[in-house]
Design an enzyme around this catalytic site. Structure first.
Site, PDB file in Angstrom:
ATOM      1  N   ASP A  19      14.765  -9.472  26.467  1.00 33.90           N
ATOM      2  CA  ASP A  19      15.620  -8.666  27.447  1.00 33.90           C
ATOM      3  C   ASP A  19      14.711  -8.166  28.650  1.00 33.90           C
ATOM      4  O   ASP A  19      13.328  -7.681  28.376  1.00 33.90           O
ATOM      5  CB  ASP A  19      16.224  -7.550  26.735  1.00 33.90           C
ATOM      6  CG  ASP A  19      17.081  -6.513  27.586  1.00 33.90           C
ATOM      7  OD1 ASP A  19      18.174  -7.294  28.294  1.00 33.90           O
ATOM      8  OD2 ASP A  19      16.872  -5.366  27.907  1.00 33.90           O
ATOM      9  N   GLU A  52      15.680 -13.280  29.462  1.00 37.32           N
ATOM     10  CA  GLU A  52      16.479 -12.833  30.370  1.00 37.32           C
ATOM     11  C   GLU A  52      15.743 -12.406  31.646  1.00 37.32           C
ATOM     12  O   GLU A  52      15.075 -11.341  31.938  1.00 37.32           O
ATOM     13  CB  GLU A  52      17.512 -11.579  30.044  1.00 37.32           C
ATOM     14  CG  GLU A  52      18.438 -11.306  31.016  1.00 37.32           C
ATOM     15  CD  GLU A  52      18.592  -9.874  31.236  1.00 37.32           C
ATOM     16  OE1 GLU A  52      19.395  -9.352  31.823  1.00 37.32           O
ATOM     17  OE2 GLU A  52      17.635  -9.002  30.788  1.00 37.32           O
TER      18      GLU A  52
END
Length: 483
Positions: free
Chosen positions: A156, A207
């Site tokens: 993330d 991401e």
């Protein structure tokens, strides 16, 4: 999201072991190959959805103990389903029982007050220049892969790890005067190298919301070393386009064509993620324009576009059933919508679309070059029509994909094709069994005639608000009569 996919009748949470058989059967029936689970490392604050971790090596006890999590992963594996875990090394919260000023000083985090907190999240930032911190995090990633048998990690907020000026007006440049976080970049390279050494075929996905170069380039060649990158630009452009009233889509035509300008610069995943169905953004189906009927047509069209464009696919739970309510982390999905026919037909569409994708290798064997994808019609903004070929370079088998982004039936629509012959429709989101108009589609014959760079062309019937897929029929083999 483990706690809000499905809950018990009394609203309590299922354990890892209890939910595993249900989830495995569900995704297998729908034809998915993997499940990606939002963060499971222990976290104190439910509304963070797990993205503010305090205990990096401890599975959250909300859903049971570590052995039950292992059973969860094993159950999905036995069903042939891979399992990917969201993992968060970009930041950690300032909880007194976490890593925050662990020994009374900035132990795990940067010591520079200007640079040691994320302005957006008011969380602390790891000091990636410390060997001890890098060892702690890389060992943690390997731990989840080895001990729990996850098939990969989705990392993330990578952008915040590679840019020093991420979401901040003032920042301290690196030693060369640049904005790149040299220590964060080196950490990611070492992380990926270590994780790929654990198991052949490990999935490492980033991401990364900016345009940092070579996210999926090899670490030894100057890249970050990830296997995949989430294509956030594709997601944002696509959803902005799909939210437009069809009358105005022609003025936003480039939102659909621009992603192809960089489609092969990385190994992309095309996500329709959780972030897009919360905080008043609307559920997928509620983003779609039009009345009840056309909302479903638009959503089927969106999914058809996603599945036929180059790149791997990811969908957040609830989109496949057409949930009208936004996602809530503290409540289960609106399974009651499946009492209604249109939602049942949408599920059938997603099931058939997934299986169609898996059964046609030309849709996935080459997602990384123009050899697997060729434009046929990128420029018809007045009619909001797009068309392309998906090609398997090895077998030379291919499909023709046509998107009609308006509720207007297009008769005798001319498109170029690579060769003469009969082209038959084999899949359409407008099929009546999926809730469409049920337009009757027929075969068409391609003949000599120029169309753009093609030397053959044919006239096609393109149903309203639909994705329709054609293939060239194989020639009929003549057999000799026995005397």
């Amino acid at each position: 999201h483990m706690g809000s996919w499905r809950r018990k009748d009394d609203g309590t949470l299922y354990t890892y072991a209890e939910i595993a058989p249900q989830l495995a059967q569900y995704v297998k029936d729908l034809g998915y190959t993997h499940v990606e689970v939002m963060p499971l490392a222990a976290y104190p604050f439910d509304p963070s959805w797990g993205y503010q971790v305090t205990n990096y090596y401890a599975p959250t006890a909300r859903y049971g103990n570590p052995d039950e999590l292992k059973e969860f992963v094993d159950t999905l594996h036995k069903a042939g389903i891979g399992v990917i875990l969201d993992w968060v090394p970009a930041h950690f919260p300032k909880d007194i029982y976490g890593l925050y000023e662990f020994d009374g000083t900035c132990c795990y985090e940067l010591s520079d007050p200007m640079m040691n907190e994320h302005p957006d999240w008011t969380t602390r930032i790891f000091d990636f220049g410390k060997p001890e911190v890098k060892s702690f995090l890389i060992s943690c990633a390997v731990y989840w892969l080895k001990e729990f048998h996850f098939d990969g990690l989705r990392v993330d907020a990578v952008s915040s790890m590679v840019y020093l000026d991420y979401s901040r007006a003032n920042y301290r440049p690196n030693k060369y005067g640049g904005r790149e976080n040299l220590e964060g970049i080196e950490f990611l390279r070492q992380l990926n190298t270590a994780c790929f050494a654990v198991r052949k075929g490990t999935i490492m996905a980033a991401e990364e919301s900016h345009a940092f170069p070579m996210v999926t380039g090899p670490a030894y060649d100057g890249g970050l070393g990830f296997l995949f990158k989430w294509n956030m630009g594709w997601m944002n452009d696509t959803l902005k386009y799909m939210k437009e009233d069809p009358v105005y889509r022609k003025y936003n035509h480039d939102r659909m064509t621009f992603p192809m300008a960089y489609a092969f610069s990385e190994n992309f995943i095309l996500p329709l993620s959780h972030d897009e169905v919360v905080h008043m953004k609307g559920s997928l189906i509620n983003k779609m324009p039009g009345d009840y009927f056309w909302k479903f047509a638009n959503l089927r069209l969106l999914r058809g576009y996603q599945m036929t464009a180059p790149g791997k696919k990811l969908c957040f739970m609830g989109g496949e059933i057409g949930q009208f309510r936004e996602w809530k982390y503290d409540d289960q999905l609106d399974w009651s919508v499946l009492d209604y026919e249109m939602h049942q037909k949408l599920v059938q569409f997603n099931k058939d679309l997934n299986r169609f994708y898996l059964d046609n290798p030309c849709l996935w064997t080459d997602d990384g070059s123009w050899n697997g994808y060729q434009w046929v019609q990128p420029d018809d903004q007045d009619n909001s029509i797009f068309a392309w070929r998906r090609i398997d370079p090895k077998t030379k088998k291919e499909l023709l994909v046509v998107l009609n982004m308006t509720p207007v039936d297009r008769f005798d629509y001319t498109l170029g094709v690579p060769s003469a012959g009969v082209y038959e429709p084999i899949f359409s989101s407008d099929d009546g069994k999926y809730g469409g108009t049920g337009t009757f589609l027929t075969e068409t014959v391609a003949e000599k005639g120029e169309f753009r760079e093609y030397q053959y062309r044919a006239n096609f019937h393109i149903p309203p608000m639909s994705v329709t897929i054609f293939r060239k029929k194989p020639p009929v083999r003549k057999t000799k009569k026995c005397e």
